[in-house]
Design an enzyme around this catalytic site. Structure first.
Site, PDB file in Angstrom:
ATOM      1  N   GLY A 185      26.569  31.874  31.495  1.00 29.71           N
ATOM      2  CA  GLY A 185      25.298  32.549  32.095  1.00 29.71           C
ATOM      3  C   GLY A 185      24.837  33.951  31.122  1.00 29.71           C
ATOM      4  O   GLY A 185      24.998  34.756  30.547  1.00 29.71           O
ATOM      5  N   GLN A 207      19.758  39.630  29.057  1.00 28.76           N
ATOM      6  CA  GLN A 207      20.328  41.103  28.389  1.00 28.76           C
ATOM      7  C   GLN A 207      19.295  40.117  27.246  1.00 28.76           C
ATOM      8  O   GLN A 207      19.991  40.221  26.045  1.00 28.76           O
ATOM      9  CB  GLN A 207      21.203  39.191  28.786  1.00 28.76           C
ATOM     10  CG  GLN A 207      21.969  39.881  29.441  1.00 28.76           C
ATOM     11  CD  GLN A 207      23.703  39.292  29.393  1.00 28.76           C
ATOM     12  OE1 GLN A 207      23.079  37.499  30.189  1.00 28.76           O
ATOM     13  NE2 GLN A 207      24.859  39.308  28.911  1.00 28.76           N
ATOM     14  N   CYS A 261      31.498  38.875  29.076  1.00 28.29           N
ATOM     15  CA  CYS A 261      29.933  38.946  29.282  1.00 28.29           C
ATOM     16  C   CYS A 261      29.267  38.988  27.238  1.00 28.29           C
ATOM     17  O   CYS A 261      29.646  39.658  26.892  1.00 28.29           O
ATOM     18  CB  CYS A 261      29.504  40.134  29.664  1.00 28.29           C
ATOM     19  SG  CYS A 261      27.337  41.115  30.461  1.00 28.29           S
ATOM     20  N   LEU A 262      28.205  38.747  27.554  1.00 26.38           N
ATOM     21  CA  LEU A 262      27.174  38.163  25.782  1.00 26.38           C
ATOM     22  C   LEU A 262      27.008  39.513  25.539  1.00 26.38           C
ATOM     23  O   LEU A 262      27.319  39.715  24.719  1.00 26.38           O
ATOM     24  CB  LEU A 262      26.828  37.049  25.678  1.00 26.38           C
ATOM     25  CG  LEU A 262      27.152  35.636  26.469  1.00 26.38           C
ATOM     26  CD1 LEU A 262      25.576  34.535  26.306  1.00 26.38           C
ATOM     27  CD2 LEU A 262      27.480  34.852  25.345  1.00 26.38           C
ATOM     28  N   HIS A 309      27.724  38.417  38.768  1.00 29.80           N
ATOM     29  CA  HIS A 309      27.383  38.872  37.207  1.00 29.80           C
ATOM     30  C   HIS A 309      26.295  38.726  36.755  1.00 29.80           C
ATOM     31  O   HIS A 309      26.321  40.034  37.093  1.00 29.80           O
ATOM     32  CB  HIS A 309      29.008  38.177  36.825  1.00 29.80           C
ATOM     33  CG  HIS A 309      28.828  38.125  35.063  1.00 29.80           C
ATOM     34  ND1 HIS A 309      30.050  38.792  34.531  1.00 29.80           N
ATOM     35  CD2 HIS A 309      27.792  38.322  34.545  1.00 29.80           C
ATOM     36  CE1 HIS A 309      29.572  39.693  32.869  1.00 29.80           C
ATOM     37  NE2 HIS A 309      28.197  38.903  32.957  1.00 29.80           N
ATOM     38  N   GLU A 310      25.899  37.835  37.460  1.00 34.59           N
ATOM     39  CA  GLU A 310      24.354  38.059  36.887  1.00 34.59           C
ATOM     40  C   GLU A 310      23.669  38.803  37.262  1.00 34.59           C
ATOM     41  O   GLU A 310      22.263  38.952  37.477  1.00 34.59           O
ATOM     42  CB  GLU A 310      23.710  36.343  36.842  1.00 34.59           C
ATOM     43  CG  GLU A 310      25.007  35.238  35.756  1.00 34.59           C
ATOM     44  CD  GLU A 310      24.715  35.834  34.206  1.00 34.59           C
ATOM     45  OE1 GLU A 310      24.037  37.074  34.012  1.00 34.59           O
ATOM     46  OE2 GLU A 310      25.994  35.492  34.157  1.00 34.59           O
ATOM     47  N   HIS A 363      23.926  42.036  37.181  1.00 35.61           N
ATOM     48  CA  HIS A 363      22.547  42.188  35.721  1.00 35.61           C
ATOM     49  C   HIS A 363      21.533  42.710  35.988  1.00 35.61           C
ATOM     50  O   HIS A 363      20.601  43.600  35.250  1.00 35.61           O
ATOM     51  CB  HIS A 363      22.213  40.525  34.709  1.00 35.61           C
ATOM     52  CG  HIS A 363      23.943  41.031  33.829  1.00 35.61           C
ATOM     53  ND1 HIS A 363      23.942  42.038  32.824  1.00 35.61           N
ATOM     54  CD2 HIS A 363      24.337  39.873  34.008  1.00 35.61           C
ATOM     55  CE1 HIS A 363      25.293  41.544  32.090  1.00 35.61           C
ATOM     56  NE2 HIS A 363      25.692  40.552  32.617  1.00 35.61           N
TER      57      HIS A 363
HETATM   58 NI    NI Z   1      26.870  39.439  31.448  1.00 34.30          NI
END
Ligand code: NI
Length: 171
Positions: free
Chosen positions: A46, A51, A94-95, A136-137, A140
């Site tokens: 995701g 990001q 998380c990336l 989660h997204e 963000h």
């Molecule tokens: Ni993330």
């Protein structure tokens, strides 16, 4: 075209509140393409537009398992319209916080309204991994990271570690 870099904490941009998409047009479809490219390259399941540095409310996701065909999904202006009282505990990563994983407690199920890539209004009743990822997204998009759901002690420790890594990389 070069693959877009994924921002890592403590990059301040990750704390921005992203703006709603007014028109689902070619520029949004191009952004989604670039997000998928960066997400698959990472690899991750995701990604929120912020990001890769774009503060707009666009999320890409693919929850297919390694041996399954790709299942790319795009959520534009996603909004949680219902969450279950029941909660569940899932390990998240998380990336933007590479190689750090921790269990997070969230509502087990959510209903999310969003626009698809054709600009049509959709609603999904999400459970399990999809529910976790969507929450989660969407976090963000509001400048919230999964570490914000952990104890202050754990969060501070993570931020300190990645701040040190960033400083070393800049030297
Ligand atoms: Ni993330």
């Amino acid at each position: 075209m070069a693959i877009r870099d994924i921002l890592v904490i403590p990059d301040k941009k990750l704390r921005l509140v992203s703006q709603p998409v007014a028109n689902v047009d070619g520029s949004i479809r191009k952004l989604a393409e670039e997000m998928f490219e960066a997400m698959y390259d990472a690899p991750g399941i995701g990604l929120a537009a912020i990001q890769i540095g774009e503060p707009v409310r666009v999320v890409t996701m693919d929850l297919a398992k390694k041996d399954e065909e790709k299942q790319p999904q795009v959520f534009i202006n996603p909004e949680i319209v219902w969450s279950s009282d029941e909660t569940s505990l899932h390990e998240e990563g998380c990336l933007s916080i590479p190689d750090y994983y921790e269990e997070v407690k969230r509502p087990a199920e959510v209903k999310v309204k969003y626009l698809d890539l054709e600009g049509r209004l959709q609603e999904v009743h999400a459970r399990d991994l999809l529910a976790t990822c969507l929450q989660h997204e969407i976090d963000h998009l509001n400048g919230v990271l999964f570490i914000d759901h952990l104890s202050k002690l754990k969060r501070d420790r993570v931020i300190k570690k990645y701040t040190k890594i960033a400083k070393q990389a800049a030297e």
